[in-house]
Design a protein around this motif. Structure first.
Motif, short mmCIF file in Angstrom:
data_model
loop_
_atom_site.label_atom_id
_atom_site.label_comp_id
_atom_site.label_asym_id
_atom_site.label_seq_id
_atom_site.Cartn_x
_atom_site.Cartn_y
_atom_site.Cartn_z
N LEU A 101 0.06 12.27 1.15
CA LEU A 101 1.30 12.98 1.45
C LEU A 101 2.10 13.25 0.18
O LEU A 101 2.68 14.33 0.00
N CYS A 102 2.13 12.26 -0.71
CA CYS A 102 2.93 12.36 -1.93
C CYS A 102 2.37 13.42 -2.88
O CYS A 102 3.12 14.22 -3.45
N VAL A 103 1.05 13.43 -3.07
CA VAL A 103 0.43 14.40 -3.99
C VAL A 103 0.65 15.82 -3.50
O VAL A 103 0.99 16.72 -4.29
N GLY A 131 0.81 -1.21 0.00
CA GLY A 131 0.00 0.00 0.00
C GLY A 131 0.85 1.26 0.00
O GLY A 131 0.55 2.23 -0.71
N ILE A 132 1.91 1.25 0.79
CA ILE A 132 2.82 2.40 0.84
C ILE A 132 3.51 2.59 -0.52
O ILE A 132 3.63 3.71 -1.02
N VAL A 133 3.97 1.49 -1.11
CA VAL A 133 4.61 1.55 -2.43
C VAL A 133 3.65 2.13 -3.45
O VAL A 133 4.01 3.01 -4.25
N GLU A 134 2.41 1.67 -3.45
CA GLU A 134 1.39 2.17 -4.37
C GLU A 134 1.17 3.66 -4.18
O GLU A 134 1.18 4.44 -5.14
N GLY A 135 0.94 4.08 -2.95
CA GLY A 135 0.65 5.47 -2.68
C GLY A 135 1.79 6.42 -3.03
O GLY A 135 1.56 7.52 -3.55
N LEU A 136 3.02 6.00 -2.76
CA LEU A 136 4.17 6.85 -3.03
C LEU A 136 4.53 6.92 -4.50
O LEU A 136 5.17 7.88 -4.94
N THR A 137 4.13 5.93 -5.28
CA THR A 137 4.57 5.88 -6.68
C THR A 137 3.46 6.13 -7.70
O THR A 137 3.76 6.38 -8.87
N GLU A 138 2.20 6.08 -7.29
CA GLU A 138 1.09 6.19 -8.24
C GLU A 138 1.10 7.50 -9.02
O GLU A 138 0.84 7.53 -10.22
N PHE A 139 1.44 8.60 -8.36
CA PHE A 139 1.32 9.90 -9.02
C PHE A 139 2.66 10.54 -9.34
O PHE A 139 2.70 11.66 -9.84
N LEU A 140 3.74 9.82 -9.08
CA LEU A 140 5.05 10.25 -9.55
C LEU A 140 5.33 9.58 -10.89
O LEU A 140 4.84 8.48 -11.15
N PRO A 141 6.13 10.19 -11.74
CA PRO A 141 6.39 9.62 -13.07
C PRO A 141 7.42 8.48 -13.03
O PRO A 141 8.39 8.45 -13.79
N ILE A 142 7.20 7.52 -12.10
CA ILE A 142 8.17 6.44 -11.92
C ILE A 142 7.52 5.05 -11.96
O ILE A 142 8.18 4.06 -11.70
N SER A 143 6.22 4.98 -12.26
CA SER A 143 5.50 3.72 -12.44
C SER A 143 5.17 2.99 -11.15
O SER A 143 6.01 2.30 -10.58
N SER A 144 3.92 3.12 -10.71
CA SER A 144 3.47 2.37 -9.54
C SER A 144 3.38 0.89 -9.86
O SER A 144 3.77 0.04 -9.05
N HIS A 159 10.57 23.05 -9.47
CA HIS A 159 11.51 22.04 -9.94
C HIS A 159 10.99 21.34 -11.20
O HIS A 159 9.79 21.36 -11.48
N SER A 160 11.90 20.73 -11.93
CA SER A 160 11.53 19.94 -13.10
C SER A 160 11.42 18.47 -12.70
O SER A 160 11.64 18.10 -11.54
N PHE A 161 11.11 17.62 -13.68
CA PHE A 161 11.00 16.18 -13.43
C PHE A 161 12.32 15.44 -13.69
O PHE A 161 12.35 14.22 -13.67
N VAL A 162 13.39 16.19 -13.91
CA VAL A 162 14.69 15.58 -14.20
C VAL A 162 15.15 14.60 -13.11
O VAL A 162 15.66 13.51 -13.43
N PRO A 163 15.01 14.93 -11.81
CA PRO A 163 15.44 13.95 -10.79
C PRO A 163 14.74 12.60 -10.92
O PRO A 163 15.35 11.56 -10.68
#
Length: 275
Positions: free
Chosen positions: A233-235, A13-26, A245-249
């Motif tokens: 928290l992530c959103v 659940g934590i992995v899903e929540g932290l990665t769903e809306f970042l451009p890194i693939s949940s 900031h950009s999405f480069v990181p």
């Protein structure tokens, strides 16, 4: 229910929540996390999709004012009607292609090596998109988007059917390449996620209902709760982050993480088995 299973559900659940809306693939992270935790059977795949609903509740909470004002104004406001129509238009391509290709993709592409490869490719695309961003911005907010803009972003969203691509990454970076500002692309990606992920979760639960029982309720509840909290928290953090900031990181993270997975897979350091 086994306490260890509940701990695994919380981690997923934590992995899903932290990665769903970042451009890194949940999906990619869930496949890899599931491989390491041994949480990757048929029921786990349904779990992975279902807990996306928790993350969506977080988006609804963060954007509640915009959602509420749009719903209230729908009968009389052309702007509200246009916005709702754009979300619907952006949502439809994923429905059509998901029904046509979803089974094939799940059967052949949901494996760690594919995920790692798309991590790396997606990272380089983000770097390219960020270099082009300043010269092509023509839409500053979601209210300025046309139905054609929404359709194009919806078609780009379909690329995320390949695990490791990232739904949010495809829509945000795709939107930027299509002329949306970083903020407009991010906002529309979040709004588009609401029908897309709720629809996917409901459809998966219905389709695989024979695998589930009342005994699974605690497992899914834990996953949903932790997904909601971490996504909220992530959103909130991401909306502050993109203001300066950009999405480069995230691009370099994708590239580095993908290389690590490939190296450990081919050297046998980590046993990434099929998810």
């Amino acid at each position: 229910m086994d306490t260890l299973m509940l701990v695994k559900a919380a981690i997923m659940g934590i992995v899903e929540g932290l990665t769903e809306f970042l451009p890194i693939s949940s999906t990619g992270h869930l496949i890899l996390a599931g491989s390491l935790l041994g949480f990757d059977d048929a029921k786990a795949k349904v779990f992975d999709i279902a807990i996306q609903t928790g993350a969506i509740f977080a988006v609804i909470l963060v954007y509640w004012q915009k959602i509420q004002s749009t719903v209230v104004a729908l009968p009389s406001s052309r702007q509200a009607q246009k916005f709702a129509l754009n979300v619907l238009i952006g949502f439809l391509p994923a429905v059509v292609l998901g029904l046509l290709l979803g089974k094939f993709i799940k059967a052949h592409l949901f494996i760690p090596v594919v995920v790692a490869t798309t991590f790396i490719v997606g990272g380089f695309i983000i770097l390219w998109a960020e270099k082009r961003q300043a010269a092509v911005v023509r839409v500053q907010s979601v209210d300025e988007m046309t139905p054609l803009d929404a359709l194009k972003v919806g078609l780009v969203q379909c690329l995320a059917m390949v695990p490791g691509t990232s739904r949010s990454g495809a829509t945000i970076i795709g939107g930027m390449l299509l002329g949306l500002s970083r903020k407009a692309a991010t906002d529309f990606s979040f709004f588009l996620a609401i029908p897309t992920l709720i629809g996917a979760g409901v459809y998966s639960l219905y389709k695989e209902r024979a695998l589930l029982s009342m005994a699974d309720v605690p497992l899914f509840a834990v996953g949903l709760i932790f997904s909601f909290i971490s996504a909220w928290l992530c959103v909130r953090w991401l909306l502050r982050f993109i203001s300066s900031h950009s999405f480069v990181p995230f691009a370099w993270y994708r590239i580095a993480f993908g290389i690590i997975v490939l190296v450990t897979a081919f050297t046998g350091v980590v046993s990434w088995h099929e998810a």
